[in-house]
Design an enzyme around this catalytic site. Structure first.
Site, PDB file in Angstrom:
ATOM      1  CG  ASP A 186      42.937  48.216  36.142  1.00 16.01           C
ATOM      2  OD1 ASP A 186      43.573  47.541  35.502  1.00 16.01           O
ATOM      3  OD2 ASP A 186      42.726  49.325  35.824  1.00 16.01           O
ATOM      4  CG  HIS A 214      47.276  38.477  34.258  1.00 15.14           C
ATOM      5  ND1 HIS A 214      46.518  39.692  34.665  1.00 15.14           N
ATOM      6  CD2 HIS A 214      47.925  39.044  33.024  1.00 15.14           C
ATOM      7  CE1 HIS A 214      46.475  40.601  33.745  1.00 15.14           C
ATOM      8  NE2 HIS A 214      47.167  40.047  32.775  1.00 15.14           N
ATOM      9  CG  LEU A 246      29.509  35.690  49.326  1.00 14.36           C
ATOM     10  CD1 LEU A 246      29.324  36.781  49.634  1.00 14.36           C
ATOM     11  CD2 LEU A 246      31.137  35.217  49.616  1.00 14.36           C
TER      12      LEU A 246
HETATM   13  C1  IPE Z   1      39.223  46.659  33.337  1.00 17.67           C
HETATM   14  O1  IPE Z   1      40.446  46.703  33.144  1.00 17.67           O
HETATM   15  C2  IPE Z   1      38.883  45.233  33.054  1.00 17.67           C
HETATM   16  C3  IPE Z   1      38.885  44.216  34.069  1.00 17.67           C
HETATM   17  C4  IPE Z   1      39.565  44.779  35.121  1.00 17.67           C
HETATM   18  C5  IPE Z   1      38.752  42.882  33.760  1.00 17.67           C
HETATM   19  P1  IPE Z   1      41.303  47.162  32.072  1.00 17.67           P
HETATM   20  O2  IPE Z   1      42.481  47.213  32.479  1.00 17.67           O
HETATM   21  O3  IPE Z   1      41.279  46.313  30.820  1.00 17.67           O
HETATM   22  O4  IPE Z   1      40.863  48.503  31.598  1.00 17.67           O
HETATM   23  P2  IPE Z   1      41.321  49.678  30.708  1.00 17.67           P
HETATM   24  O5  IPE Z   1      41.865  49.139  29.325  1.00 17.67           O
HETATM   25  O6  IPE Z   1      42.282  50.626  31.731  1.00 17.67           O
HETATM   26  O7  IPE Z   1      40.058  50.704  30.578  1.00 17.67           O
HETATM   27  C1  IPE Z   2      43.461  43.573  35.540  1.00 16.45           C
HETATM   28  O1  IPE Z   2      44.837  44.055  35.663  1.00 16.45           O
HETATM   29  C2  IPE Z   2      43.236  42.145  35.130  1.00 16.45           C
HETATM   30  C3  IPE Z   2      42.494  42.212  33.956  1.00 16.45           C
HETATM   31  C4  IPE Z   2      42.088  43.152  33.016  1.00 16.45           C
HETATM   32  C5  IPE Z   2      42.578  40.954  33.071  1.00 16.45           C
HETATM   33  P1  IPE Z   2      45.622  44.564  34.116  1.00 16.45           P
HETATM   34  O2  IPE Z   2      46.030  43.675  33.336  1.00 16.45           O
HETATM   35  O3  IPE Z   2      44.599  45.826  33.505  1.00 16.45           O
HETATM   36  O4  IPE Z   2      46.817  45.333  34.647  1.00 16.45           O
HETATM   37  P2  IPE Z   2      47.365  46.728  34.257  1.00 16.45           P
HETATM   38  O5  IPE Z   2      46.341  47.836  34.481  1.00 16.45           O
HETATM   39  O6  IPE Z   2      47.916  46.716  32.901  1.00 16.45           O
HETATM   40  O7  IPE Z   2      48.278  47.213  35.251  1.00 16.45           O
HETATM   41 MG    MG Z   3      44.199  47.499  33.664  1.00 16.67          MG
END
Ligand code: IPE
Ligand code: IPE
Ligand code: MG
Length: 235
Positions: free
Chosen positions: A12, A29, A123
């Protein structure tokens, strides 16, 4: 150092990482995807046997079309590169989640990667794509109900192991350590059944900055934990 057999990661913070640099979320990303290219090598070196990463949730479709499109394009590239990564690390790859929601070419790349890597077992790398734990459990229950109805499964035979075997993670041991980067203290619908006895590690570090040193820190913290599984601490 006692290395966890199975590490699960909620990667995240890509968006916030980019925002801090006055860049679009999609750039975050891209960086996050680059980090995903190296983490398997590190896990292999450390002797971790199973790695499961959360790359796209069932809820992530709610994001803007631009962001979803950019993620799909990153997945396209990553799934191709992952063939080489699996060869290098003798790594079996499995996608968990409902892949029917993806474009045909992505589904084909997934099947190709799974087919190619099925020869390896040093793995085990699970990528959660269009994954949501509640969706996974719902699909499993539906499948079980069908098997009961058609006489392949007796209700009184259903044990915890039966339920595990109907999940996308069938045959994969439960995670020992779950890491969530970027400061949020929640599971966001990740592996609700599988994480029942897992140790949690939360860090403020966003995913693109979660380097080898940060991974070691997480494993060191895990080593300080006293895992009991409901029993009594062994002196
Ligand atoms: C969880 O992260 C999903 C992934 C890392 C793919 P999100 O950023 O989508 O989760 P919330 O919205 O903060 O709960
Ligand atoms: C995690 O990073 C990747 C995915 C959920 C695809 P985020 O896109 O959730 O990044 P933040 O949480 O908005 O910073
Ligand atoms: Mg996120």
């Amino acid at each position: 150092m006692n290395v966890p057999n199975h590490i699960a990661i909620i990667l995240d913070g890509n968006g916030r990482w980019a925002k801090k640099r006055h860049m679009p979320r999609t750039y975050g990303h891209k960086k996050g995807c680059e980090r995903l290219e190296t983490i398997c090598d590190e896990m292999k070196q450390l002797g971790v046997k199973y790695l499961t990463v959360y790359a796209f949730s069932t809820e992530n479709w709610k994001r803007s079309k631009e962001e979803v499109d950019s993620l799909m394009s990153l997945f396209r590239g990553y799934l191709k590169k992952c063939i080489k990564i699996s060869e290098k690390n003798k790594m079996k790859v499995r996608i968990i989640g409902d892949i029917r929601a993806f474009d045909k070419d992505i589904q084909e790349s997934i099947l190709e990667l799974e087919r190619f890597s099925s020869q390896y077992d040093e793995l085990h790398f699970q990528i959660a794509l269009n994954y949501g734990s509640r969706d996974e459990i719902t699909r499993a229950v539906r499948h079980m109900a069908k098997d009961v109805k058609e006489g392949r499964l007796l209700p009184e035979e259903i044990a915890e192991e039966t339920i595990s075997s109907y999940l996308d993670t069938a045959q994969i041991p439960d995670p020992d350590l779950m890491i969530r980067t970027s400061g949020e203290l929640r599971l966001s619908n990740y592996l609700l059944w599988q994480l029942a006895y897992t140790e949690f590690y939360f860090t403020e570090v966003p995913w693109p900055d979660f380097d080898y040193q940060e991974l070691i820190k997480a494993i060191e913290k895990y080593n300080e934990r006293d895992r009991r599984y409901g029993g009594v601490k062994e002196e």
